[in-house]
Design a protein around this motif. Structure first.
Motif, PDB file in Angstrom:
ATOM      1  N   LYS A   1       0.846  -1.193   0.000  1.00  0.00           N
ATOM      2  CA  LYS A   1       0.000   0.000   0.000  1.00  0.00           C
ATOM      3  C   LYS A   1       0.885   1.247   0.000  1.00  0.00           C
ATOM      4  CE  LYS A   1      -3.753  -2.231   2.476  1.00  0.00           C
ATOM      5  NZ  LYS A   1      -4.490  -2.374   3.717  1.00  0.00           N
TER       6      LYS A   1
ATOM      7  N   LYS B   1       6.532  -1.464   5.697  1.00  0.00           N
ATOM      8  CA  LYS B   1       7.229  -2.024   6.860  1.00  0.00           C
ATOM      9  C   LYS B   1       6.985  -3.532   6.965  1.00  0.00           C
ATOM     10  CE  LYS B   1       7.877  -1.336  11.800  1.00  0.00           C
ATOM     11  NZ  LYS B   1       7.538  -0.546  12.974  1.00  0.00           N
ATOM     12  N   GLU B   2       5.728  -3.948   6.783  1.00  0.00           N
ATOM     13  CA  GLU B   2       5.403  -5.385   6.816  1.00  0.00           C
ATOM     14  C   GLU B   2       6.098  -6.127   5.678  1.00  0.00           C
ATOM     15  OE1 GLU B   2       1.018  -6.400   7.916  1.00  0.00           O
ATOM     16  OE2 GLU B   2       1.011  -4.374   7.051  1.00  0.00           O
TER      17      GLU B   2
ATOM     18  N   GLU C   1       2.145   4.861   0.817  1.00  0.00           N
ATOM     19  CA  GLU C   1       1.911   5.704   1.990  1.00  0.00           C
ATOM     20  C   GLU C   1       2.088   7.188   1.696  1.00  0.00           C
ATOM     21  OE1 GLU C   1       4.135   4.118   5.397  1.00  0.00           O
ATOM     22  OE2 GLU C   1       4.030   2.145   4.442  1.00  0.00           O
TER      23      GLU C   1
ATOM     24  N   SER D   1       1.599  -3.035   4.414  1.00  0.00           N
ATOM     25  CA  SER D   1       2.443  -1.844   4.558  1.00  0.00           C
ATOM     26  C   SER D   1       3.860  -2.146   4.090  1.00  0.00           C
ATOM     27  CB  SER D   1       2.461  -1.381   6.013  1.00  0.00           C
ATOM     28  OG  SER D   1       3.247  -2.272   6.796  1.00  0.00           O
TER      29      SER D   1
END
Length: 182
Positions: A54, A83-84, A56, A81
């Protein structure tokens, strides 16, 4: 800790883009991380997948969807995300312990920019192979050829959809395997 040299992680990212300059206030975000593993001994390509991410700091433009086939709805439904996604690379692909490769320096630089902007750790170790440069050197081209052009030179059919990370990673793995074995 030394690198694990049994497999090379092949990465190809797709990021938000626009026809012309980015829209005001938007930064290019990774929206797909195409990944696979190239077995150095056998040449087998495994674990090929695309991780939808996704955005940001931007949105997916119609131009971006036309180029990549990735829609805002796809990332809203199946995306995670950034980060994920970096965590998946570290845990499932041992990205900080393995050599990794991409076609050109764009993917490396995009990861560096986005990790820095968002404030998360770089998910890869220091050993990066630039397949685009290596291919040009191996073939004494005197210039760097694009991925589709490199496949054409090698008479290897392009698998899947060009500018989809999942497919481009697989195609890059085929090129790197050829380099390693010729």
């Amino acid at each position: 800790m030394p690198n694990i040299l049994d497999k090379i992680i092949i990465i190809d990212v797709e990021a938000t883009c626009w026809e012309g300059a980015p829209l005001a206030g938007m930064e290019s975000d990774i929206i797909e991380i195409g990944i696979c593993l190239l077995d150095v001994q056998t040449g087998e390509i495994t674990d090929n997948k695309g991780i939808l991410v996704k955005p940001e700091r931007s949105t997916i433009s119609p131009f971006c969807t036309e180029l990549t086939t990735i829609t805002p709805e796809m990332v809203a439904k199946d995306g995670i995300s950034f980060k994920e996604a970096c965590s998946v690379l570290r845990k499932e692909y041992l990205s900080q312990k393995r050599v990794w490769a991409s076609f050109g320096a764009y993917d490396l630089k995009q990861f560096q920019r986005q990790c820095s902007a968002i404030g998360i750790g770089f998910p890869f170790g220091p050993s990066h192979i630039n397949v685009k440069t290596l291919f040009a050197l191996k073939n004494k081209l005197g210039y760097e050829e694009g991925m589709a052009g490199a496949l054409k030179i090698l008479d290897i059919p392009l698998k899947g959809t060009h500018h989809r990370g999942v497919d481009d990673a697989f195609n890059i793995a085929k090129i790197l395997n050829w380099i390693l074995n010729n």
